[in-house]
Design a protein around this motif. Structure first.
Motif, mmCIF file in Angstrom:
data_model
loop_
_atom_site.group_PDB
_atom_site.id
_atom_site.type_symbol
_atom_site.label_atom_id
_atom_site.label_comp_id
_atom_site.label_asym_id
_atom_site.label_seq_id
_atom_site.Cartn_x
_atom_site.Cartn_y
_atom_site.Cartn_z
ATOM 1 N N GLY A 1 0.810 -1.205 0.000
ATOM 2 C CA GLY A 1 0.000 0.000 0.000
ATOM 3 C C GLY A 1 0.844 1.256 0.000
ATOM 4 N N TRP B 1 -5.976 6.891 -9.672
ATOM 5 C CA TRP B 1 -6.139 5.752 -8.776
ATOM 6 C C TRP B 1 -6.321 4.445 -9.527
ATOM 7 C CZ3 TRP B 1 -4.892 5.815 -3.834
ATOM 8 C CH2 TRP B 1 -4.834 7.055 -3.170
ATOM 9 N N ARG C 1 -4.127 1.175 -8.596
ATOM 10 C CA ARG C 1 -4.670 -0.155 -8.294
ATOM 11 C C ARG C 1 -4.134 -1.205 -9.257
ATOM 12 N NH1 ARG C 1 -5.306 -4.103 -5.484
ATOM 13 N NH2 ARG C 1 -7.240 -5.301 -5.532
ATOM 14 N N SER D 1 -2.845 -2.339 -2.889
ATOM 15 C CA SER D 1 -4.097 -2.809 -2.293
ATOM 16 C C SER D 1 -4.781 -1.761 -1.420
ATOM 17 C CB SER D 1 -3.838 -4.049 -1.430
ATOM 18 O OG SER D 1 -3.296 -5.107 -2.176
ATOM 19 N N ALA E 1 -9.875 6.657 -4.689
ATOM 20 C CA ALA E 1 -9.351 5.358 -4.267
ATOM 21 C C ALA E 1 -10.465 4.319 -4.182
ATOM 22 C CB ALA E 1 -8.648 5.495 -2.919
ATOM 23 N N VAL F 1 -9.320 0.483 -4.266
ATOM 24 C CA VAL F 1 -8.232 0.544 -3.283
ATOM 25 C C VAL F 1 -8.851 0.680 -1.896
ATOM 26 C CG1 VAL F 1 -6.223 1.854 -2.484
ATOM 27 C CG2 VAL F 1 -6.668 1.615 -4.940
ATOM 28 N N GLU G 1 -3.838 -9.619 0.921
ATOM 29 C CA GLU G 1 -4.906 -8.671 0.587
ATOM 30 C C GLU G 1 -6.254 -9.180 1.079
ATOM 31 O OE1 GLU G 1 -6.998 -6.724 -3.364
ATOM 32 O OE2 GLU G 1 -4.834 -7.093 -3.384
#
Length: 253
Positions: A11, A23, A27, A32, A56, A61, A201
């Motif tokens: 991240g 974004w 991603r 993640s 996000a 995300v 994740e």
């Protein structure tokens, strides 16, 4: 502390300094999650908070927000907690985020011992949000200004160029690790802080659960544990209870 692992979710953390972010590209690059700056002190709201949260989320995300602490006293910390809570509520509240709230403590403002101020902020935010916050700090600051009583607070640890950080203050594990402040990520112009989560994740997706909800299920699992003498079943009940503690930000037992 535990070592980094290639299977861990990766991240970033961002503030208005990153400017415009694509974004979807972030991603697609394998990122993640993102911690986004929300507030600082008692008056400052990051100008990109709403924009970053929307972008996000739309890209898939996972998001959380953090507060940059300026408090040197317990009274100041309480005011900063109120300001953070009110700001996050205007964004839909902690329940609409994927990750726990964060207290970013890395400056003293002249104070020589900040543990009590941290505890005040953390306790007030947890009571308001029903989620245990994280504490973000770095080695020198933790050693110089914080004490071991904070070791039960989930740690977001800034430690660069190290595969396995050593224990510090009261901490023997990190929940999130900021391992670089000069990462390169598609969709972001310029350097960005890089992080990893202590898990996959999939585990991160289930990370945020309220303490109250987790403890209700843990109580059920404890009753089942006590009702059986089968060792394998007891082990599984214990494992599941610890997964719930982890998901709600509580220390494992």
């Amino acid at each position: 502390m535990q070592a980094r692992d290639k299977s861990h979710a990766r991240g970033i953390d961002v503030s208005h300094y990153q400017g415009k972010i694509d974004w979807a590209q972030v991603r697609a690059s394998g990122i993640s999650f993102a911690f986004i700056k929300a507030t600082e002190g008692t008056t400052y709201v990051d100008s990109m908070l709403s924009t970053y949260l929307a972008g996000a989320r739309n890209a898939g995300v996972l998001v959380g927000v953090y507060h940059f602490c300026r408090a040197g006293t317990a009274a100041d910390a309480e005011k900063e907690a109120d300001f953070f809570i009110n700001t996050v509520n205007q964004q839909g509240g902690i329940a609409n985020l994927d990750l726990p709230p964060v207290l970013d403590i890395e400056t003293t403002n002249g104070a020589t011992h900040l543990t009590i101020s941290c505890q005040v902020w953390l306790n007030k935010v947890q009571a308001a949000c029903s989620v245990e916050p994280l504490l973000y700090t770095y080695p020198y600051f933790a050693t110089s200004y914080l004490d071991a009583s904070l070791g039960n607070i989930p740690l977001w640890y800034a430690n660069y160029g190290v595969n396995q950080p050593v224990d510090v203050a009261g901490w023997t594990r990190w929940r999130f690790l900021q391992y670089s402040d000069s990462g390169t990520v598609p969709g972001i112009s310029g350097p960005v802080d890089m992080n990893e989560f202590d898990g996959s994740e999939e585990e991160l997706m289930g990370y945020q659960m309220s303490v109250a909800d987790a403890n209700k299920v843990i109580a059920f699992l404890s009753a089942a544990y006590n009702a059986t003498s089968i060792a394998a079943a007891q082990d599984e009940f214990h494992r599941l209870a610890n997964e719930l503690r982890k998901a709600s930000g509580q220390p494992e037992q």
